[in-house]
Scaffold this motif. Sequence first.
Motif, PDB file in Angstrom:
ATOM      1  N   THR A  50      -1.278  16.443  -3.300  1.00  0.00           N
ATOM      2  CA  THR A  50      -1.442  16.845  -1.904  1.00  0.00           C
ATOM      3  C   THR A  50      -1.826  18.314  -1.856  1.00  0.00           C
ATOM      4  OG1 THR A  50       0.241  15.250  -1.211  1.00  0.00           O
ATOM      5  CG2 THR A  50      -0.288  17.020   0.337  1.00  0.00           C
ATOM      6  N   VAL A  51      -2.818  18.647  -1.040  1.00  0.00           N
ATOM      7  CA  VAL A  51      -3.292  20.018  -0.904  1.00  0.00           C
ATOM      8  C   VAL A  51      -2.665  20.645   0.340  1.00  0.00           C
ATOM      9  CG1 VAL A  51      -5.301  21.516  -0.637  1.00  0.00           C
ATOM     10  CG2 VAL A  51      -5.476  19.423  -2.005  1.00  0.00           C
ATOM     11  N   LEU A  52      -1.985  21.785   0.151  1.00  0.00           N
ATOM     12  CA  LEU A  52      -1.377  22.531   1.248  1.00  0.00           C
ATOM     13  C   LEU A  52      -2.072  23.891   1.327  1.00  0.00           C
ATOM     14  CD1 LEU A  52       2.411  21.772   0.581  1.00  0.00           C
ATOM     15  CD2 LEU A  52       0.811  20.515   2.050  1.00  0.00           C
ATOM     16  N   ILE A  53      -2.893  24.067   2.360  1.00  0.00           N
ATOM     17  CA  ILE A  53      -3.686  25.286   2.529  1.00  0.00           C
ATOM     18  C   ILE A  53      -3.016  26.187   3.556  1.00  0.00           C
ATOM     19  CG2 ILE A  53      -5.925  26.238   3.173  1.00  0.00           C
ATOM     20  CD1 ILE A  53      -7.199  23.612   2.382  1.00  0.00           C
ATOM     21  N   ASN A  54      -2.800  27.428   3.189  1.00  0.00           N
ATOM     22  CA  ASN A  54      -2.205  28.380   4.114  1.00  0.00           C
ATOM     23  C   ASN A  54      -3.272  28.893   5.072  1.00  0.00           C
ATOM     24  OD1 ASN A  54       0.366  29.581   4.692  1.00  0.00           O
ATOM     25  ND2 ASN A  54      -0.510  31.555   4.131  1.00  0.00           N
ATOM     26  N   GLY A  55      -3.084  28.688   6.380  1.00  0.00           N
ATOM     27  CA  GLY A  55      -4.031  29.152   7.382  1.00  0.00           C
ATOM     28  C   GLY A  55      -3.380  30.113   8.344  1.00  0.00           C
ATOM     29  N   TYR A  56      -4.132  31.128   8.779  1.00  0.00           N
ATOM     30  CA  TYR A  56      -3.578  32.110   9.711  1.00  0.00           C
ATOM     31  C   TYR A  56      -4.621  32.676  10.676  1.00  0.00           C
ATOM     32  CZ  TYR A  56      -0.692  35.978  11.386  1.00  0.00           C
ATOM     33  OH  TYR A  56       0.025  36.841  12.175  1.00  0.00           O
ATOM     34  N   SER A  74     -12.376  15.106  -3.343  1.00  0.00           N
ATOM     35  CA  SER A  74     -11.864  14.846  -4.686  1.00  0.00           C
ATOM     36  C   SER A  74     -11.111  13.520  -4.727  1.00  0.00           C
ATOM     37  CB  SER A  74     -10.923  15.975  -5.118  1.00  0.00           C
ATOM     38  OG  SER A  74     -10.290  15.642  -6.339  1.00  0.00           O
ATOM     39  N   PRO A  75     -11.406  12.657  -5.689  1.00  0.00           N
ATOM     40  CA  PRO A  75     -10.700  11.372  -5.789  1.00  0.00           C
ATOM     41  C   PRO A  75      -9.224  11.535  -6.135  1.00  0.00           C
ATOM     42  CG  PRO A  75     -12.086  11.723  -7.720  1.00  0.00           C
ATOM     43  CD  PRO A  75     -12.439  12.803  -6.736  1.00  0.00           C
ATOM     44  N   SER A  76      -8.835  12.715  -6.597  1.00  0.00           N
ATOM     45  CA  SER A  76      -7.436  12.946  -6.969  1.00  0.00           C
ATOM     46  C   SER A  76      -6.602  13.506  -5.817  1.00  0.00           C
ATOM     47  CB  SER A  76      -7.354  13.903  -8.162  1.00  0.00           C
ATOM     48  OG  SER A  76      -7.908  13.310  -9.320  1.00  0.00           O
ATOM     49  N   VAL A  77      -7.215  13.738  -4.675  1.00  0.00           N
ATOM     50  CA  VAL A  77      -6.503  14.312  -3.533  1.00  0.00           C
ATOM     51  C   VAL A  77      -6.070  13.206  -2.578  1.00  0.00           C
ATOM     52  CG1 VAL A  77      -6.722  15.783  -1.493  1.00  0.00           C
ATOM     53  CG2 VAL A  77      -7.620  16.550  -3.693  1.00  0.00           C
ATOM     54  N   ASP A 108     -12.877  11.249   1.647  1.00  0.00           N
ATOM     55  CA  ASP A 108     -12.021  10.189   2.184  1.00  0.00           C
ATOM     56  C   ASP A 108     -10.584  10.620   2.416  1.00  0.00           C
ATOM     57  OD1 ASP A 108     -14.128   8.369   2.154  1.00  0.00           O
ATOM     58  OD2 ASP A 108     -13.739   7.793   0.075  1.00  0.00           O
ATOM     59  N   ALA A 109     -10.122  11.678   1.752  1.00  0.00           N
ATOM     60  CA  ALA A 109      -8.741  12.111   1.949  1.00  0.00           C
ATOM     61  C   ALA A 109      -8.579  12.669   3.358  1.00  0.00           C
ATOM     62  CB  ALA A 109      -8.367  13.173   0.920  1.00  0.00           C
ATOM     63  N   PRO A 110      -7.547  12.253   4.083  1.00  0.00           N
ATOM     64  CA  PRO A 110      -7.359  12.735   5.454  1.00  0.00           C
ATOM     65  C   PRO A 110      -7.065  14.230   5.493  1.00  0.00           C
ATOM     66  CG  PRO A 110      -5.416  11.545   4.702  1.00  0.00           C
ATOM     67  CD  PRO A 110      -6.472  11.338   3.657  1.00  0.00           C
ATOM     68  N   ILE A 111      -7.548  14.890   6.545  1.00  0.00           N
ATOM     69  CA  ILE A 111      -7.323  16.312   6.762  1.00  0.00           C
ATOM     70  C   ILE A 111      -6.556  16.481   8.064  1.00  0.00           C
ATOM     71  CG2 ILE A 111      -8.383  18.578   7.074  1.00  0.00           C
ATOM     72  CD1 ILE A 111     -10.859  17.502   5.647  1.00  0.00           C
ATOM     73  N   ILE A 131       4.947  14.170   2.263  1.00  0.00           N
ATOM     74  CA  ILE A 131       4.272  14.334   0.969  1.00  0.00           C
ATOM     75  C   ILE A 131       4.620  13.135   0.088  1.00  0.00           C
ATOM     76  CG2 ILE A 131       4.125  15.714  -1.133  1.00  0.00           C
ATOM     77  CD1 ILE A 131       4.613  18.187   0.540  1.00  0.00           C
ATOM     78  N   SER A 132       3.613  12.448  -0.387  1.00  0.00           N
ATOM     79  CA  SER A 132       3.826  11.218  -1.155  1.00  0.00           C
ATOM     80  C   SER A 132       3.449  11.366  -2.625  1.00  0.00           C
ATOM     81  CB  SER A 132       3.003  10.076  -0.545  1.00  0.00           C
ATOM     82  OG  SER A 132       1.609  10.380  -0.602  1.00  0.00           O
ATOM     83  N   THR A 133       3.112  12.575  -3.042  1.00  0.00           N
ATOM     84  CA  THR A 133       2.624  12.783  -4.405  1.00  0.00           C
ATOM     85  C   THR A 133       3.595  13.614  -5.232  1.00  0.00           C
ATOM     86  OG1 THR A 133       1.391  14.739  -3.671  1.00  0.00           O
ATOM     87  CG2 THR A 133       0.207  12.626  -3.697  1.00  0.00           C
ATOM     88  N   ARG A 134       3.517  13.425  -6.530  1.00  0.00           N
ATOM     89  CA  ARG A 134       4.392  14.149  -7.454  1.00  0.00           C
ATOM     90  C   ARG A 134       4.003  15.612  -7.583  1.00  0.00           C
ATOM     91  NH1 ARG A 134       4.620  13.187 -13.881  1.00  0.00           N
ATOM     92  NH2 ARG A 134       6.567  14.235 -14.355  1.00  0.00           N
ATOM     93  N   ALA A 135       2.746  15.918  -7.296  1.00  0.00           N
ATOM     94  CA  ALA A 135       2.255  17.295  -7.396  1.00  0.00           C
ATOM     95  C   ALA A 135       1.686  17.748  -6.061  1.00  0.00           C
ATOM     96  CB  ALA A 135       1.180  17.404  -8.479  1.00  0.00           C
ATOM     97  N   VAL A 136       1.808  19.054  -5.805  1.00  0.00           N
ATOM     98  CA  VAL A 136       1.169  19.659  -4.639  1.00  0.00           C
ATOM     99  C   VAL A 136       0.352  20.859  -5.116  1.00  0.00           C
ATOM    100  CG1 VAL A 136       2.871  18.940  -2.929  1.00  0.00           C
ATOM    101  CG2 VAL A 136       3.241  21.057  -4.187  1.00  0.00           C
TER     102      VAL A 136
END
Length: 345
Positions: A50-56, A74-77, A108-111, A131-136
């Motif tokens: 899962t990608v967590l982007i800091n926005g401000y 990315s197919p891994s996201v 295809d990964a939701p944003i 969060i459903s993934t082992r890595a972020v």
Amino acid sequence: MTTGKVIFIFIAVASSRFFIVFSLRLLSGDHYCDLTRLPSPQALRSDQFTVLINGYSESRIPILQTVTGVYSSSPSVAAVVVLWGNPTTPAKTLVELSHNLSISSPGDAPISVIRQPSSSLNARFLPRPWISTRAVLICDDDIEVDPKSIQFAFEIWRSRSNNPEQLVGLFARSHELDLSSRTWIYTVHPNRYSILLTKFMLMKTEYLYEYSCEGGESMAQARSIVDEMGNCEDILMNFVAANKTDMGPVLVGAKRVRDWGDARNEGVRRRGRGLRAAGEEVAVGLSSRKKGHRRRRGDCIKEFHRVLGKMPLTYSYGKMVDSIGEQGLCEKGGKLVFCDQQTVF
């Protein structure tokens, strides 16, 4: 943490490819450390992250459209989430942002866009029940990494099955004991490192809980230092990981990195943690490159050592590379060119 009112705004948008539902959420701070609301580590999937982007800053929204699109492709996201930390941004702006990111994404990964419960930099490490993934992947909104390097970094993280607790990232710094002043400093070495930056930091999801909810009073004091300094949440996460592993992090090379916050970008169109206009530096992020930045981060290391009672940071050497000739991209004269060397902040 401050208790917040729970607000859900759902907007459905028709699309030729699929039906998109996105939300802008302000979540209560009471629930983040409730383990009954979090999935068990065994239930987390390991084939995606899962990608967590800091926005401000609203000025970076055009960059966000590009950055989120790369990750979504990315197919891994599994999902891309922009964690918005500016409390003054109108809700309408974030709803429009979420909508635009979703319908313009080539992947295809939701944003989605989530308003943070506060402007604290600690909030980017809150554990999340969705969060459903082992890595972020914790990353900044001004870093654009080529897809192959994203995939390579994730493969390196997954391959370390014997010690998945190590942090994996693209940007490294170091701590050091200054013998003359007998104090810790923040620096860079050409051949060793002990700190990875949250420009791009892959880690196991459980670290979110360990950073935010464990460690008792000493970690609470360390998180307070982050709030007081308006900086150093990345350094504190490195303390958490090093304390767990007794090992240093893993640096990974990238073929192409476009860093809009790099000081080597020229012109008034510079975008990063600061915008340059008429010769003036204007802070637009939660952690800006103010005067004395390196000294302040050295102060963080010293204070974390004091309140936590130990120095867990450990040096690593070398980096994992997929190919030779990796380069960063900088803006010069209105064009993108290869950066010749790394600038340290």
